[in-house]
Scaffold this motif. Sequence first.
Motif, PDB file in Angstrom:
ATOM      1  N   GLU A 204      23.956  48.424-100.033  1.00 58.83           N
ATOM      2  CA  GLU A 204      23.038  47.302 -99.831  1.00 58.83           C
ATOM      3  C   GLU A 204      21.741  47.763 -99.170  1.00 58.83           C
ATOM      4  O   GLU A 204      21.757  48.551 -98.225  1.00 58.83           O
ATOM      5  N   TYR A 205      20.632  47.261 -99.682  1.00 57.77           N
ATOM      6  CA  TYR A 205      19.307  47.504 -99.103  1.00 57.77           C
ATOM      7  C   TYR A 205      18.577  46.173 -99.019  1.00 57.77           C
ATOM      8  O   TYR A 205      18.920  45.221 -99.724  1.00 57.77           O
ATOM      9  N   ASP A 206      17.585  46.102 -98.161  1.00 52.79           N
ATOM     10  CA  ASP A 206      16.813  44.867 -98.050  1.00 52.79           C
ATOM     11  C   ASP A 206      16.239  44.465 -99.404  1.00 52.79           C
ATOM     12  O   ASP A 206      16.253  43.287 -99.781  1.00 52.79           O
ATOM     13  N   SER A 207      15.731  45.444-100.149  1.00 50.03           N
ATOM     14  CA  SER A 207      15.097  45.147-101.441  1.00 50.03           C
ATOM     15  C   SER A 207      16.103  44.618-102.455  1.00 50.03           C
ATOM     16  O   SER A 207      15.833  43.642-103.166  1.00 50.03           O
ATOM     17  N   THR A 208      17.262  45.259-102.542  1.00 51.42           N
ATOM     18  CA  THR A 208      18.252  44.822-103.524  1.00 51.42           C
ATOM     19  C   THR A 208      18.907  43.515-103.102  1.00 51.42           C
ATOM     20  O   THR A 208      19.203  42.665-103.952  1.00 51.42           O
ATOM     21  N   ASN A 209      19.140  43.326-101.807  1.00 55.27           N
ATOM     22  CA  ASN A 209      19.681  42.046-101.339  1.00 55.27           C
ATOM     23  C   ASN A 209      18.718  40.904-101.630  1.00 55.27           C
ATOM     24  O   ASN A 209      19.124  39.806-102.021  1.00 55.27           O
ATOM     25  N   ARG A 210      17.433  41.175-101.475  1.00 57.50           N
ATOM     26  CA  ARG A 210      16.430  40.156-101.789  1.00 57.50           C
ATOM     27  C   ARG A 210      16.473  39.813-103.277  1.00 57.50           C
ATOM     28  O   ARG A 210      16.395  38.640-103.661  1.00 57.50           O
ATOM     29  N   ALA A 211      16.603  40.839-104.118  1.00 59.77           N
ATOM     30  CA  ALA A 211      16.672  40.612-105.563  1.00 59.77           C
ATOM     31  C   ALA A 211      17.876  39.745-105.923  1.00 59.77           C
ATOM     32  O   ALA A 211      17.786  38.859-106.780  1.00 59.77           O
ATOM     33  N   VAL A 212      19.004  39.976-105.269  1.00 57.93           N
ATOM     34  CA  VAL A 212      20.203  39.181-105.522  1.00 57.93           C
ATOM     35  C   VAL A 212      20.004  37.747-105.040  1.00 57.93           C
ATOM     36  O   VAL A 212      20.328  36.780-105.741  1.00 57.93           O
ATOM     37  N   GLU A 213      19.454  37.598-103.841  1.00 59.93           N
ATOM     38  CA  GLU A 213      19.268  36.263-103.264  1.00 59.93           C
ATOM     39  C   GLU A 213      18.282  35.429-104.084  1.00 59.93           C
ATOM     40  O   GLU A 213      18.496  34.228-104.294  1.00 59.93           O
ATOM     41  N   GLU A 214      17.212  36.057-104.588  1.00 61.12           N
ATOM     42  CA  GLU A 214      16.184  35.306-105.310  1.00 61.12           C
ATOM     43  C   GLU A 214      16.589  34.984-106.749  1.00 61.12           C
ATOM     44  O   GLU A 214      15.885  34.230-107.442  1.00 61.12           O
ATOM     45  N   THR A 215      17.712  35.524-107.187  1.00 61.37           N
ATOM     46  CA  THR A 215      18.232  35.184-108.522  1.00 61.37           C
ATOM     47  C   THR A 215      19.641  34.603-108.416  1.00 61.37           C
ATOM     48  O   THR A 215      20.386  34.593-109.397  1.00 61.37           O
ATOM     49  N   ALA A 216      20.020  34.117-107.261  1.00 63.61           N
ATOM     50  CA  ALA A 216      21.400  33.689-106.992  1.00 63.61           C
ATOM     51  C   ALA A 216      21.943  32.795-108.111  1.00 63.61           C
ATOM     52  O   ALA A 216      21.327  31.795-108.490  1.00 63.61           O
ATOM     53  N   GLY A 217      23.085  33.194-108.646  1.00 59.32           N
ATOM     54  CA  GLY A 217      23.761  32.406-109.667  1.00 59.32           C
ATOM     55  C   GLY A 217      23.210  32.550-111.072  1.00 59.32           C
ATOM     56  O   GLY A 217      23.837  32.075-112.034  1.00 59.32           O
ATOM     57  N   GLU A 218      22.068  33.173-111.235  1.00 60.50           N
ATOM     58  CA  GLU A 218      21.454  33.252-112.560  1.00 60.50           C
ATOM     59  C   GLU A 218      22.129  34.314-113.435  1.00 60.50           C
ATOM     60  O   GLU A 218      22.432  35.413-112.981  1.00 60.50           O
ATOM     61  N   MET A 219      22.351  33.936-114.694  1.00 62.66           N
ATOM     62  CA  MET A 219      22.963  34.851-115.652  1.00 62.66           C
ATOM     63  C   MET A 219      22.243  34.743-116.988  1.00 62.66           C
ATOM     64  O   MET A 219      21.451  33.823-117.212  1.00 62.66           O
ATOM     65  N   ILE A 220      22.527  35.688-117.862  1.00 69.11           N
ATOM     66  CA  ILE A 220      21.928  35.720-119.192  1.00 69.11           C
ATOM     67  C   ILE A 220      22.854  34.990-120.161  1.00 69.11           C
ATOM     68  O   ILE A 220      24.045  35.293-120.239  1.00 69.11           O
ATOM     69  N   ARG A 221      22.284  34.033-120.881  1.00 75.66           N
ATOM     70  CA  ARG A 221      23.076  33.231-121.815  1.00 75.66           C
ATOM     71  C   ARG A 221      22.506  33.321-123.222  1.00 75.66           C
ATOM     72  O   ARG A 221      21.293  33.332-123.410  1.00 75.66           O
ATOM     73  N   TYR A 222      23.406  33.347-124.185  1.00 69.32           N
ATOM     74  CA  TYR A 222      23.033  33.345-125.593  1.00 69.32           C
ATOM     75  C   TYR A 222      23.849  32.255-126.269  1.00 69.32           C
ATOM     76  O   TYR A 222      25.070  32.224-126.163  1.00 69.32           O
ATOM     77  N   GLU A 223      23.159  31.330-126.909  1.00 65.19           N
ATOM     78  CA  GLU A 223      23.793  30.164-127.513  1.00 65.19           C
ATOM     79  C   GLU A 223      24.669  29.443-126.501  1.00 65.19           C
ATOM     80  O   GLU A 223      25.773  28.978-126.803  1.00 65.19           O
ATOM     81  N   GLY A 224      24.172  29.373-125.257  1.00 59.97           N
ATOM     82  CA  GLY A 224      24.824  28.611-124.201  1.00 59.97           C
ATOM     83  C   GLY A 224      25.892  29.335-123.420  1.00 59.97           C
ATOM     84  O   GLY A 224      26.375  28.825-122.407  1.00 59.97           O
ATOM     85  N   ARG A 225      26.282  30.524-123.837  1.00 61.07           N
ATOM     86  CA  ARG A 225      27.374  31.247-123.179  1.00 61.07           C
ATOM     87  C   ARG A 225      26.861  32.468-122.443  1.00 61.07           C
ATOM     88  O   ARG A 225      25.956  33.166-122.916  1.00 61.07           O
ATOM     89  N   VAL A 226      27.446  32.739-121.269  1.00 64.39           N
ATOM     90  CA  VAL A 226      27.100  33.949-120.524  1.00 64.39           C
ATOM     91  C   VAL A 226      27.512  35.159-121.348  1.00 64.39           C
ATOM     92  O   VAL A 226      28.594  35.180-121.961  1.00 64.39           O
ATOM     93  N   VAL A 227      26.641  36.170-121.379  1.00 63.16           N
ATOM     94  CA  VAL A 227      26.902  37.324-122.239  1.00 63.16           C
ATOM     95  C   VAL A 227      26.968  38.622-121.436  1.00 63.16           C
ATOM     96  O   VAL A 227      26.491  38.699-120.304  1.00 63.16           O
TER      97      VAL A 227
END
Length: 461
Positions: A204-227
């Motif tokens: 864990e680093y401040d930079s990577t933790n920030r990246a995780v926090e600022e995208t919390a819960g976000e995933m990539i979806r194709y035709e509505g499904r997480v891929v």
Amino acid sequence: MKRKGYKRIAGILVLFLFISFIPAGTAEAAGGDYIRIGLKYAGTSVSQCTVSSDSGFLLGSADRDGFYEYEDLTDYTELTVSVSDGEILLSDSAETVLSDGDCLMPADYDDDGMVKIDGIGYRGGVMVRLNGSKLTVINFLTIEQYVRGVVSKEMQASSALEALKAQAVAARSFGEVNRNKHSQYGFDLCATTNCQVYGGVAAEYDSTNRAVEETAGEMIRYEGRVVEANYFANSGGHTRNSEDVWGGYTGYLRGVEDLYSPVYTWTADLTYEQVAEKLSSLGSSYSCGTVYGVSVTGRDDFGFVNEMTITGSDGTTIIKGEKCRTVFGLKSSKFTLAGDSDSSSDSYETKAVLVVKSRDGQYKSSLETISVLSASGLRKCALSDLYITDGKGLNKAPVETTETGDGNNQSAESGTGHAVFSGTGYGHGVGMAQQGAQKMAQLGFTYDEILHYYYTDIEVR
């Protein structure tokens, strides 16, 4: 070994057997989307491990929805898990057997607490299960805590923030889709490149933790499904279609021209003996005996090698798809072949050998020089003073030939027995090129723009 009596104890301890019931009177599960990461399993299983927590421990059961506490062990900051007579034992420093459950959590787990397993820090808690006479050790934590331990292991923590955010979303998506990948061992994902590299708190680093926090819960979806968001290091100028690498069409994994991955070149020099050894590692059906020649005989629409032919004393072997890269330990499938020469130039000289089987079963050969004007496209090959033996006598047969083609039929044949590969890019080539993502972030692209560039027709949410 002493046994301490708790109201929930019934004889010898049976700990962490992944039971599915929740004892009566337990508290409601703490919220959270949890995941199980295998740390020690199969050949890396251990006889015992030490677990410590500055806040003490809580014992209970666990599933994807959370942790269910039913034993307070906050008086203990260090516990030993071991195996005795086919049973898992949990004991304190005085070797007192304590209590049963299937998950051991730090008392402050709901405040982002951590445990140390044999001195290495991890968010969340620990589960173990029997593997014969040894233990499978599993880290139980939320998927957000897991991604915090992944990002810097897959992309440099010093990368631009938007690139790190793109990596965080891709890693989270990969983790979600691949749940139960290692269900035979009792967990979801491992901590190695077989899944995604996971390093716990140390990653864990401040930079990577920030990246995780600022995208919390976000995933990539194709035709509505997480891929499954595949990614790799460098594209060499173009990414690949999924079917060209793994054989199955995937709508969001389309090859795209990559204008951002920096130039990355590599070379690899293998002796024919090494080529033969690597083929043998695939099994006897791929062995062709003593290797006499290695050729590229097929490429996909983007110039990546998808077929190679190896000629040897026992016949010919053809390998296809991703094996063209992985079998020989090459950094990418975008390469050309040369003989014993520097193939970094567009004009190079190599060696060729004509091999003929004589009546007595022996193989005879003679070397002459081939002048190759271009690594692809029109190629002119001038052969002279080529000697062929028929097993009885030596015949001199000067030959001149001109060969044209589309660049697929490149070969490396040499009397000294070397195949020299010269390529660009690094990795399987499918999905997001991480070095390209870093360059895009430096140029001002946002993480969702980066993801939409490398993955086709997706949503990020």
